[in-house]
Scaffold this motif. Sequence first.
Motif, PDB file in Angstrom:
ATOM      1  N   TRP A  20       0.825  -1.205   0.000  1.00 31.87           N
ATOM      2  CA  TRP A  20       0.000   0.000   0.000  1.00 31.87           C
ATOM      3  C   TRP A  20       0.868   1.268   0.000  1.00 31.87           C
ATOM      4  N   LYS A  21       1.842   1.268   0.899  1.00 32.56           N
ATOM      5  CA  LYS A  21       2.669   2.460   1.077  1.00 32.56           C
ATOM      6  C   LYS A  21       3.366   2.837  -0.228  1.00 32.56           C
TER       7      LYS A  21
ATOM      8  N   GLU B 225       0.781   4.133  -2.736  1.00 33.11           N
ATOM      9  CA  GLU B 225       0.264   5.424  -2.292  1.00 33.11           C
ATOM     10  C   GLU B 225       1.148   6.578  -2.756  1.00 33.11           C
ATOM     11  N   HIS B 226       2.464   6.322  -2.826  1.00 30.52           N
ATOM     12  CA  HIS B 226       3.397   7.382  -3.185  1.00 30.52           C
ATOM     13  C   HIS B 226       3.845   7.304  -4.637  1.00 30.52           C
TER      14      HIS B 226
ATOM     15  N   ILE C  83      -3.496   6.467  -7.838  1.00 27.36           N
ATOM     16  CA  ILE C  83      -4.286   6.838  -6.661  1.00 27.36           C
ATOM     17  C   ILE C  83      -4.803   5.556  -6.032  1.00 27.36           C
ATOM     18  N   LEU C  84      -4.426   5.363  -4.771  1.00 26.51           N
ATOM     19  CA  LEU C  84      -4.851   4.176  -4.034  1.00 26.51           C
ATOM     20  C   LEU C  84      -6.243   4.426  -3.466  1.00 26.51           C
ATOM     21  N   GLN C  85      -7.203   3.590  -3.841  1.00 26.32           N
ATOM     22  CA  GLN C  85      -8.566   3.682  -3.291  1.00 26.32           C
ATOM     23  C   GLN C  85      -8.875   2.312  -2.722  1.00 26.32           C
TER      24      GLN C  85
END
Lengths: 350, 350
Positions: B271-272, B275-276, B281-283
């Motif tokens: 995820w991390k 996310e960057h 775009i992490l949803q």
Amino acid sequence: MTMKLKYNIAVVGATGAVGQKIVKILEERNFPINNLKLLSSKRSAGTKIQFKDTELVVEEATNDSFHDIDIALFSAGGSVSKRFAPEAVKRGAVVVDNTSAFRMDEEVPLVVPEVNEDDLKAHQGIIANPNCSTIQMVAALKPIQDAFGLSRVIVSTYQAVSGAGTQAVEELKTQAQQILANEEPEATILPVKSGKNHYPIAFNALPQIDLFQENGYTFEEMKMINETKKIMHAPDLSVAATCVRLPFFTSHAESVYVEVEQKGLTTEELWKVLEHAEGIILQDDPATQTYPTPLSASGKNDVFVGRVRKDLDHENGFHMWVVSDNLLKGAAWNTVQIAERLIEKNLLLK
Amino acid sequence: MTMKLKYNIAVVGATGAVGQKIVKILEERNFPINNLKLLSSKRSAGTKIQFKDTELVVEEATNDSFHDIDIALFSAGGSVSKRFAPEAVKRGAVVVDNTSAFRMDEEVPLVVPEVNEDDLKAHQGIIANPNCSTIQMVAALKPIQDAFGLSRVIVSTYQAVSGAGTQAVEELKTQAQQILANEEPEATILPVKSGKNHYPIAFNALPQIDLFQENGYTFEEMKMINETKKIMHAPDLSVAATCVRLPFFTSHAESVYVEVEQKGLTTEELWKVLEHAEGIILQDDPATQTYPTPLSASGKNDVFVGRVRKDLDHENGFHMWVVSDNLLKGAAWNTVQIAERLIEKNLLLK
């Protein structure tokens, strides 16, 4: 116990999408019925349903409804099964349950006749019908497992709205009309009626079927994973699933990746095994654009397989596309099929 | 060569679905344009298209159309690119080509800016824009490859009809109306216009995108496999694809299974990194039913990722759901993005 010629059958949830299909299949198969009792909730009691020449009136299910019933086919939700299935068994009925209530109970056989009909012998009154998306997949996996050994399965599903009930079917129709008329679609049922959020399914795809578990998987995905291992007697089989709801009415499709144990297997050898497998129809010819689709599979009892091809990087890997009517083989037909086998194998309680 | 402040831009195929989006994005991005030339086939020449305050008239593309053009953005089919792209380059234009004509040419960079923008430096006049379904996948794979190493990818796609052009969009609308009115749907475009057989896409799923190759894979599947390896500079990466057309208008979704090289990776670490990641775009929040869908991603330039979770049987395996607008990041936006980077990096021909 002597073998009867005709049986007293109860259908619980007779007014639902699957219940109606069960009644229709009992008629089509000319099932050996002495007395057919249609049961439902209080709300739907009184509904009239045609069976052959007779109009039957649906009755509210009570404990006493199961007096003198030989086989009770349940398809009215998990809580109804939990309440009434033990009562039916107590009164001498064998229950074939279409809900998830008992599927993972160790004492309850979870059966797809083409795959593990022998498990029926160990039943103690209740037999569980697997989840729709599981049934069609294991029907295609079993002949592969038998012929070549199977070590791994990764599936991504393409599932019809009828799996979420008649309200979801209506929601898809209504939303499609709204979007085609440039109106905002209203969402109140899908992805999960009891969930907090609802999203449009028409002209969309929802990567959620059933609620989420703690581990980030949905219950539908976990059903596919756990039920497949149980039905196939393969606790060590690696199974992964991603389940997606899509805007079509009937039949689930599945993109299935498998790894077999036998080395050097060709697509032709895999075709041959699928071609002769019980309950499977191979529809696979790229030259003529032949493959199953949800529309082509709907209304049929079989499991259709196409797009079989070898993975280009993994010697033991194969891909295939598995399609079947989620209300028939995925539910009603598998249920009636189990009832037929119970009779054939003399496995009723009385 | 000196850096100009404004550029002469040609859009070839300006009246098509992607061409129109390119013009719109050039406007929205306030692209530094001196002169914008809109080109098409003879049939569509004369069409008027609004750009900012001006109404531009689309002209028929000829060799001479490219005189004085700095950047030519092609999106009019492979045969048009094959004919005119070399002519445009001869006249000093850099071509960004949205078709499959040059993608696998060794001398042609195949570029997703977030993934391999350095490949632009080696261009010899033509840069290829990858296939829509490839672009969004590699955008999500690249940060994973960089952070943890990547050994394996298996993808099943859920692709919108707009990828097959505006006629396919109209076909879906018409068929949906026919089916909702209980009429027989007429199929003349999908799955492949030039194919022998056409099947309804409305309320259906077609496991064929583009024509079949000899090996049983479709060209779309082979594009995903081959382009991914090229863009990611990973000839040994194992990639498998099953591509399916579905009844929604815009945005492709993908169920992607990956195996990473790093052992013991957690979903949180994945995820991390996502996310960057640029352009991602992490949803992803099961607790709030948060995940991207084709409807939610449409009209946006980003690639959306959700449903990230660890495989339950394979230590290094992860699943995710990747969604992006096939006409934007999958086509028009990636094309304009390449044009922007060419300017930033001073990589034009004149």
